[in-house]
Design a protein around this motif. Structure first.
Motif, PDB file in Angstrom:
ATOM      1  N   GLU A   1     -67.882  32.972   8.521  1.00  0.00           N
ATOM      2  CA  GLU A   1     -68.797  34.018   8.965  1.00  0.00           C
ATOM      3  C   GLU A   1     -68.044  35.173   9.607  1.00  0.00           C
ATOM      4  OE1 GLU A   1     -72.473  35.747   9.300  1.00  0.00           O
ATOM      5  OE2 GLU A   1     -72.055  33.805   8.413  1.00  0.00           O
ATOM      6  N   ALA A   2     -67.012  34.870  10.410  1.00  0.00           N
ATOM      7  CA  ALA A   2     -66.230  35.921  11.063  1.00  0.00           C
ATOM      8  C   ALA A   2     -65.488  36.767  10.035  1.00  0.00           C
ATOM      9  CB  ALA A   2     -65.244  35.301  12.047  1.00  0.00           C
ATOM     10  N   LYS A   3     -65.032  36.171   8.944  1.00  0.00           N
ATOM     11  CA  LYS A   3     -64.313  36.915   7.917  1.00  0.00           C
ATOM     12  C   LYS A   3     -65.238  37.843   7.140  1.00  0.00           C
ATOM     13  CE  LYS A   3     -60.230  35.203   8.549  1.00  0.00           C
ATOM     14  NZ  LYS A   3     -59.170  35.981   9.100  1.00  0.00           N
ATOM     15  N   LYS A   4     -66.503  37.442   6.939  1.00  0.00           N
ATOM     16  CA  LYS A   4     -67.441  38.275   6.202  1.00  0.00           C
ATOM     17  C   LYS A   4     -67.854  39.494   7.004  1.00  0.00           C
ATOM     18  CE  LYS A   4     -69.472  34.606   3.418  1.00  0.00           C
ATOM     19  NZ  LYS A   4     -70.691  33.842   3.152  1.00  0.00           N
ATOM     20  N   ASN A   5     -68.100  39.320   8.292  1.00  0.00           N
ATOM     21  CA  ASN A   5     -68.555  40.402   9.162  1.00  0.00           C
ATOM     22  C   ASN A   5     -67.663  40.502  10.394  1.00  0.00           C
ATOM     23  OD1 ASN A   5     -70.896  41.012   7.572  1.00  0.00           O
ATOM     24  ND2 ASN A   5     -71.814  39.140   8.365  1.00  0.00           N
ATOM     25  N   PRO A   6     -66.445  40.999  10.224  1.00  0.00           N
ATOM     26  CA  PRO A   6     -65.559  41.076  11.390  1.00  0.00           C
ATOM     27  C   PRO A   6     -66.070  42.088  12.405  1.00  0.00           C
ATOM     28  CG  PRO A   6     -64.563  42.163   9.503  1.00  0.00           C
ATOM     29  CD  PRO A   6     -65.818  41.504   9.022  1.00  0.00           C
ATOM     30  N   ARG A   7     -65.863  41.783  13.657  1.00  0.00           N
ATOM     31  CA  ARG A   7     -66.275  42.683  14.744  1.00  0.00           C
ATOM     32  C   ARG A   7     -65.003  43.088  15.486  1.00  0.00           C
ATOM     33  NH1 ARG A   7     -70.281  46.049  16.179  1.00  0.00           N
ATOM     34  NH2 ARG A   7     -70.421  46.156  18.421  1.00  0.00           N
ATOM     35  N   GLU A  53     -59.521  40.349  14.056  1.00  0.00           N
ATOM     36  CA  GLU A  53     -60.397  39.904  12.979  1.00  0.00           C
ATOM     37  C   GLU A  53     -60.196  40.718  11.703  1.00  0.00           C
ATOM     38  OE1 GLU A  53     -64.458  39.493  14.154  1.00  0.00           O
ATOM     39  OE2 GLU A  53     -63.938  38.333  15.924  1.00  0.00           O
ATOM     40  N   CYS A  54     -59.530  41.865  11.812  1.00  0.00           N
ATOM     41  CA  CYS A  54     -59.293  42.732  10.650  1.00  0.00           C
ATOM     42  C   CYS A  54     -57.821  42.798  10.260  1.00  0.00           C
ATOM     43  CB  CYS A  54     -59.811  44.139  10.948  1.00  0.00           C
ATOM     44  SG  CYS A  54     -61.598  44.195  11.112  1.00  0.00           S
TER      45      CYS A  54
END
Length: 94
Positions: free
Chosen positions: A3-9, A41-42
């Motif tokens: 989930e973190a990889k799909k929508n990084p914050r 995360e990016c």
């Protein structure tokens, strides 16, 4: 984790090249007064400058504040590697 990889914050805010506030930090790989290497995360974020020091660090919330004079900062994604060689870590330790 997927989930973190799909929508990084991840956000970076710089104030007059003297203060950085960064969110979405997963790990602090290395740091000294001239360079910080952060895993975000990016991708990996490398910050270069003078008299750099960490003002605040909370890996639980992913927040890091750095003060000093910032010369340069940029990203490198380890997963993209490809023809660029070993990625950021490989280039740092030539």
């Amino acid at each position: 984790m997927a989930e973190a990889k799909k929508n990084p914050r991840h956000e970076v805010t710089m104030f007059n090249r003297k203060k950085l506030e960064i969110s979405g930090v997963l790990n602090v790989e290395s740091f000294d007064s001239e360079e910080f290497l952060l895993e975000t995360e990016c991708g990996f974020l490398c910050i270069k400058g003078q008299n750099l020091h960490m003002k605040n660090l909370s890996l639980e919330t992913g927040q890091v504040s750095i003060e000093g004079y910032v010369h340069d900062f940029g990203y490198s994604n380890e997963s993209q590697g490809g023809s660029k060689g070993k990625g950021l870590m490989g280039r740092l330790f030539k």
